[in-house]
Write a protein that holds these residues in place. Structure first.
Motif, PDB file in Angstrom:
ATOM      1  N   HIS A 115     -29.639 -16.858  45.776  1.00  0.00           N
ATOM      2  CA  HIS A 115     -29.671 -16.407  44.380  1.00  0.00           C
ATOM      3  C   HIS A 115     -28.238 -16.267  43.867  1.00  0.00           C
ATOM      4  O   HIS A 115     -27.386 -15.695  44.525  1.00  0.00           O
ATOM      5  CB  HIS A 115     -30.394 -15.063  44.254  1.00  0.00           C
ATOM      6  CG  HIS A 115     -30.580 -14.633  42.833  1.00  0.00           C
ATOM      7  ND1 HIS A 115     -31.679 -14.991  42.084  1.00  0.00           N
ATOM      8  CD2 HIS A 115     -29.795 -13.899  42.010  1.00  0.00           C
ATOM      9  CE1 HIS A 115     -31.573 -14.487  40.870  1.00  0.00           C
ATOM     10  NE2 HIS A 115     -30.435 -13.824  40.798  1.00  0.00           N
ATOM     11  N   GLY A 116     -27.977 -16.810  42.668  1.00  0.00           N
ATOM     12  CA  GLY A 116     -26.646 -16.676  42.084  1.00  0.00           C
ATOM     13  C   GLY A 116     -25.579 -17.369  42.905  1.00  0.00           C
ATOM     14  O   GLY A 116     -24.445 -16.876  42.996  1.00  0.00           O
ATOM     15  N   PHE A 117     -25.914 -18.495  43.492  1.00  0.00           N
ATOM     16  CA  PHE A 117     -25.006 -19.203  44.395  1.00  0.00           C
ATOM     17  C   PHE A 117     -24.781 -20.641  43.939  1.00  0.00           C
ATOM     18  O   PHE A 117     -23.650 -21.095  43.775  1.00  0.00           O
ATOM     19  CB  PHE A 117     -25.595 -19.174  45.813  1.00  0.00           C
ATOM     20  CG  PHE A 117     -24.801 -19.908  46.849  1.00  0.00           C
ATOM     21  CD1 PHE A 117     -23.749 -19.281  47.504  1.00  0.00           C
ATOM     22  CD2 PHE A 117     -25.116 -21.213  47.186  1.00  0.00           C
ATOM     23  CE1 PHE A 117     -23.009 -19.958  48.462  1.00  0.00           C
ATOM     24  CE2 PHE A 117     -24.386 -21.902  48.144  1.00  0.00           C
ATOM     25  CZ  PHE A 117     -23.329 -21.264  48.785  1.00  0.00           C
ATOM     26  N   TYR A 118     -25.848 -21.373  43.706  1.00  0.00           N
ATOM     27  CA  TYR A 118     -25.809 -22.822  43.519  1.00  0.00           C
ATOM     28  C   TYR A 118     -24.893 -23.250  42.373  1.00  0.00           C
ATOM     29  O   TYR A 118     -24.145 -24.226  42.501  1.00  0.00           O
ATOM     30  CB  TYR A 118     -27.233 -23.326  43.282  1.00  0.00           C
ATOM     31  CG  TYR A 118     -27.397 -24.817  43.332  1.00  0.00           C
ATOM     32  CD1 TYR A 118     -27.561 -25.475  44.546  1.00  0.00           C
ATOM     33  CD2 TYR A 118     -27.412 -25.576  42.165  1.00  0.00           C
ATOM     34  CE1 TYR A 118     -27.729 -26.846  44.603  1.00  0.00           C
ATOM     35  CE2 TYR A 118     -27.589 -26.958  42.206  1.00  0.00           C
ATOM     36  CZ  TYR A 118     -27.736 -27.580  43.431  1.00  0.00           C
ATOM     37  OH  TYR A 118     -27.896 -28.939  43.477  1.00  0.00           O
ATOM     38  N   TYR A 144     -35.956 -20.922  48.141  1.00  0.00           N
ATOM     39  CA  TYR A 144     -35.784 -20.386  46.782  1.00  0.00           C
ATOM     40  C   TYR A 144     -34.323 -20.608  46.405  1.00  0.00           C
ATOM     41  O   TYR A 144     -33.415 -20.134  47.101  1.00  0.00           O
ATOM     42  CB  TYR A 144     -36.125 -18.899  46.754  1.00  0.00           C
ATOM     43  CG  TYR A 144     -35.619 -18.149  45.547  1.00  0.00           C
ATOM     44  CD1 TYR A 144     -36.452 -17.878  44.465  1.00  0.00           C
ATOM     45  CD2 TYR A 144     -34.302 -17.695  45.480  1.00  0.00           C
ATOM     46  CE1 TYR A 144     -35.984 -17.191  43.355  1.00  0.00           C
ATOM     47  CE2 TYR A 144     -33.823 -17.008  44.373  1.00  0.00           C
ATOM     48  CZ  TYR A 144     -34.668 -16.757  43.322  1.00  0.00           C
ATOM     49  OH  TYR A 144     -34.199 -16.080  42.222  1.00  0.00           O
ATOM     50  N   VAL A 145     -34.090 -21.339  45.330  1.00  0.00           N
ATOM     51  CA  VAL A 145     -32.728 -21.593  44.856  1.00  0.00           C
ATOM     52  C   VAL A 145     -32.689 -21.336  43.358  1.00  0.00           C
ATOM     53  O   VAL A 145     -33.407 -21.986  42.588  1.00  0.00           O
ATOM     54  CB  VAL A 145     -32.279 -23.045  45.147  1.00  0.00           C
ATOM     55  CG1 VAL A 145     -30.854 -23.267  44.641  1.00  0.00           C
ATOM     56  CG2 VAL A 145     -32.368 -23.353  46.643  1.00  0.00           C
ATOM     57  N   SER A 146     -31.868 -20.397  42.932  1.00  0.00           N
ATOM     58  CA  SER A 146     -31.704 -20.152  41.498  1.00  0.00           C
ATOM     59  C   SER A 146     -30.452 -20.884  41.012  1.00  0.00           C
ATOM     60  O   SER A 146     -29.521 -21.130  41.775  1.00  0.00           O
ATOM     61  CB  SER A 146     -31.578 -18.651  41.215  1.00  0.00           C
ATOM     62  OG  SER A 146     -30.329 -18.159  41.678  1.00  0.00           O
ATOM     63  N   TYR A 147     -30.446 -21.226  39.726  1.00  0.00           N
ATOM     64  CA  TYR A 147     -29.278 -21.885  39.142  1.00  0.00           C
ATOM     65  C   TYR A 147     -29.346 -21.729  37.631  1.00  0.00           C
ATOM     66  O   TYR A 147     -30.400 -21.442  37.064  1.00  0.00           O
ATOM     67  CB  TYR A 147     -29.232 -23.375  39.530  1.00  0.00           C
ATOM     68  CG  TYR A 147     -30.460 -24.168  39.138  1.00  0.00           C
ATOM     69  CD1 TYR A 147     -30.528 -24.844  37.929  1.00  0.00           C
ATOM     70  CD2 TYR A 147     -31.570 -24.220  39.974  1.00  0.00           C
ATOM     71  CE1 TYR A 147     -31.657 -25.561  37.566  1.00  0.00           C
ATOM     72  CE2 TYR A 147     -32.704 -24.940  39.627  1.00  0.00           C
ATOM     73  CZ  TYR A 147     -32.738 -25.609  38.419  1.00  0.00           C
ATOM     74  OH  TYR A 147     -33.860 -26.308  38.062  1.00  0.00           O
ATOM     75  N   ASN A 148     -28.222 -21.916  36.984  1.00  0.00           N
ATOM     76  CA  ASN A 148     -28.188 -21.908  35.527  1.00  0.00           C
ATOM     77  C   ASN A 148     -28.817 -23.196  35.019  1.00  0.00           C
ATOM     78  O   ASN A 148     -28.412 -24.288  35.415  1.00  0.00           O
ATOM     79  CB  ASN A 148     -26.745 -21.800  35.026  1.00  0.00           C
ATOM     80  CG  ASN A 148     -26.224 -20.387  35.139  1.00  0.00           C
ATOM     81  OD1 ASN A 148     -26.969 -19.424  35.015  1.00  0.00           O
ATOM     82  ND2 ASN A 148     -24.933 -20.256  35.394  1.00  0.00           N
TER      83      ASN A 148
END
Length: 284
Positions: A115-118, A144-148
Motif C-alpha cells: 500500500h502506498g508503494f507502487y 493487493y497493490v494500491s497506486y495512484n
C-alpha cells in the motif's frame, strides 16, 4: 536528499488500511470461486511496511499465521522492532532491506500486499514487486497493490506540479512541507477562472489540505517520483508477471449494480464481453 534517506529523516505516519486486511481479500477471492487461505493460518508479506503497524495488529490477532514486512527505511523498521519486542510477537519478522536485493525465502506467500508503494518507486522496483508476486504467491494467492490511478489523477497531478514548482528552491523537509501547505491554502481560496476549472482546482486543493498532514504531503505529494497509472497500464505490467485482475479492494467499485441495463450492455460490448478474472495468481 534521497527518497530512501528522507523516510529516515521525516517519519511517515503509521496507518491501518482495512482494504488490505487478509480476511477482506479472502472474502473477495471466495466470492470469485478462489479458495484463498484463511487469515488464521496464512503467510503474508507486506512490501513497504513502514514501522509495521498493520502487521503488528495482524500478528496479535492471528498467532498461528506468519507475517513478514520489508521496508527500505531502517529507522521505521527499528521503531517497529521495538514494538514487536515489547509485544512478544514471534510470528512477525520485520526486515530493513532493498526490495531489489532482498531474498524472500523459499516458501510461497498466501498474500502479498503493498500500500502506498507502487506509485512512489522507480520502474525497476515496480517491476520487481510484480515479479515477486508472480513468483512467490501460492496457487490461490492474492496480491493487493494500491497506486495512484488515472484518469482521476490528472487534476491532482496539476496541483502536485504547482506545489513542487512553488517549493523548488526549498530543501529543508519541514519548511518545504509547510510552504506547500501555505500554497494550497492560497490556491483553495484565490483560484480564478471559469467555474468548472476554478471550482475543480479549489476543491482539489482543499481536499489535500483536509486529508493530508505535513509528513504525508512531503513524502507523497512533493515526491520526485509520484506516478499515476491507468488500470490498463498497470495490468500490462502485471500480466507480464503472470498475474490477472481479480477485483477492486473496495469491492463495491467492481460491481455494476449502479448501472442501468443499457450502460452495462455497452460496457460489456466495449470490453469484448470477456472476463480476465481467472488465473492461478491474482491481483486485487
Amino acid at each position: 536528499m534521497s527518497d530512501a534517506f528522507s523516510y529516515d529523516v521525516v517519519d511517515y505516519p503509521s496507518l491501518i488500511h482495512p482494504q488490505m486486511h487478509p480476511s477482506r481479500l479472502a472474502a473477495i477471492a471466495r466470492l470469485h470461486g478462489i479458495h484463498a487461505a484463511s487469515p488464521k493460518a496464512c503467510q503474508l508479506l507486506e512490501v513497504g511496511c513502514g514501522d509495521g503497524l498493520q502487521l503488528l495488529t495482524l500478528a496479535m490477532a492471528y498467532p498461528q499465521s506468519r507475517f513478514i514486512g520489508v521496508d527500505l527505511s531502517a529507522a521505521a523498521i527499528s521503531r517497529g522492532e521495538a514494538m514487536r519486542n515489547r509485544l512478544g510477537l514471534h510470528n512477525l519478522r520485520l526486515v530493513a532491506a532493498d526490495l531489489l536485493e532482498w531474498n524472500p525465502g523459499p516458501e510461497p506467500y498466501d498474500y502479498i500486499v503493498a500500500h502506498g508503494f507502487y506509485s512512489w518507486v522507480p520502474g525497476i522496483v515496480r517491476g520487481r514487486l510484480l515479479q515477486l508476486c508472480g513468483e512467490r504467491l501460492a496457487d490461490t494467492g492474492i496480491a493487493y497493490v494500491s497506486y495512484n490511478a488515472m484518469p482521476g489523477c490528472h487534476l491532482r497531478r496539476m496541483v502536485w506540479d504547482m506545489m513542487r514548482f512553488h517549493v523548488r528552491d526549498i530543501t529543508m523537509p519541514a519548511e518545504r512541507a509547510e510552504e506547500a501547505r501555505s500554497f494550497l491554502e492560497w490556491l483553495a481560496t484565490n483560484t480564478i477562472g471559469k467555474p468548472v476549472y476554478g471550482d475543480s482546482l479549489r476543491l482539489e486543493a482543499a481536499n489535500l489540505l483536509n486529508r493530508t498532514n505535513a509528513s504525508v504531503l512531503y513524502h507523497d505529494d512533493l515526491a520526485e517520483i509520484n506516478a499515476p497509472f491507468s488500470i490498463s497500464d498497470f495490468m500490462d505490467g502485471a500480466s507480464r508477471s503472470g498475474l490477472r485482475f481479480l477485483a477492486e479492494a473496495d469491492y463495491s467499485e467492481s460491481r455494476d449494480e449502479m448501472l442501468d441495463d443499457d450502460v452495462r450492455a455497452h460496457l460489456q460490448a466495449l470490453s469484448g464481453g470477456t472476463s480476465s478474472r481467472r488465473s492461478s495468481t491474482w491481483i486485487s
